[in-house]
Enzyme design. Sequence first.
Site, PDB file in Angstrom:
ATOM      1  CG  HIS A  58      24.394  41.166  69.005  1.00 45.36           C
ATOM      2  ND1 HIS A  58      25.139  41.829  69.708  1.00 45.36           N
ATOM      3  CD2 HIS A  58      24.889  40.308  68.394  1.00 45.36           C
ATOM      4  CE1 HIS A  58      26.414  41.237  69.714  1.00 45.36           C
ATOM      5  NE2 HIS A  58      26.148  40.180  68.764  1.00 45.36           N
ATOM      6  CD  GLU A  59      23.537  37.044  66.608  1.00 48.12           C
ATOM      7  OE1 GLU A  59      24.170  36.692  65.727  1.00 48.12           O
ATOM      8  OE2 GLU A  59      24.065  36.908  67.803  1.00 48.12           O
ATOM      9  CG  HIS A  62      26.690  39.636  63.774  1.00 40.95           C
ATOM     10  ND1 HIS A  62      28.099  40.436  64.149  1.00 40.95           N
ATOM     11  CD2 HIS A  62      26.589  39.154  64.912  1.00 40.95           C
ATOM     12  CE1 HIS A  62      28.256  40.108  65.328  1.00 40.95           C
ATOM     13  NE2 HIS A  62      27.684  39.507  66.086  1.00 40.95           N
ATOM     14  CG  ASP A 160      30.253  39.396  68.178  1.00 43.21           C
ATOM     15  OD1 ASP A 160      30.165  38.452  67.364  1.00 43.21           O
ATOM     16  OD2 ASP A 160      29.214  39.915  68.636  1.00 43.21           O
TER      17      ASP A 160
HETATM   18 ZN    ZN Z   1      27.404  39.044  67.888  1.00 43.25          ZN
END
Ligand code: ZN
Length: 378
Positions: A58-59, A62, A160
Amino acid sequence: MGWSFPIGVFMGTVLRVHVTFLLLLAWIGGSAWFVGGPQAALESVLFILLLFACVVLHEFGHVIAARRYGVQTPDITLLPIGGVARLERIPEKPSQEFVVAIAGPLVNVVIAIVLLALLGGILPPESMELDNPGASLIARLAGANIFLVLFNLIPAFPMDGGRMLRAILAQWLGYARGTRIAATVGQIIAFGLGFLGLFGNPLLLFIALFVYLGASSEAHAAQIKEVSRGLLARDAMVSRFETLSPASRIEDAVQKLLATSQHEFPVIDGMGRMQGLVTRDDIIRGLRERQPETSVSEIMRTGIPDVSDRQSLKTAMDLMQAHGHPAVAVHDATGRLVGIITPENMGELMMVLSEDRSGRLRGGKGAAGSSASATSDR
Ligand code: ZN
């Protein structure tokens, strides 16, 4: 971030783990062992590790999105509540911030779809109970990824969803007002979560506090950005300060530390150029580990970013924040050091300016952040 240590470098980003994350693993493993023996403990720890692998992916969603806009990401830290990817700066355009924010949850959407496909398209209802040993590992992971998507889309900082909300508002209202409104929405949600948490869910209380603090710090950062708009580095720098020379000794630095309220001392050569910087912590460590006669040039830190006095304050602050430097040096056209900017004196400047400008900001819309004034300081 303190109390965390690096476990590896991926795509130029350092992956760090906070010690509390290891405590969480130990706690989960220990309590599963207590209830179900070593087999259960192993499965629980494996599940948590796989779950956090999903958080890391997930990170990296980003990180990859931020790279597309030229924003570097020095590190990712894993905490028990999830991961934090540190961005060097927030992308300039709201639409870019939106893309960077949504890229993380989208990764979990993809993972959930893949896991659901493996399950033949059916998610057993018990898989949403993450600690239910009856559900298969894959089903529980799929459930956890769906939960991660929903949790991260809560429209509150530092989730987020909060950044996405701010980006949408900033598109129409400007960055500063967008952040203020998004922070207020986040704090209302935090109160709501905290209220629900009072009815016996301590985890919700914890999340509420986390959300509340995230919203406050985001609002504060936006205020700094708003107040400093249009200022130059020389408007904010400390111009009267004590300096050291490369020949100065640690004991000289101690004298200056005690005699002034200064915490950062530039080391200046005969031409007035900065060679390095010695902070209060450096002096105290130097005193402990070396002789008082040691030259300060042996304990000073180098690589302190510097700006010209005519560059914008925003540039100086971006440099300070990007790598967590204790100060930014300001030089004039000849390269001589004429000032320093520290987080401490920025804090004082904010207090003075927010008093001074509050009337104008409330009265006139112009100063409060149209994108036209935002571009004039670059
Ligand atoms: Zn996030």
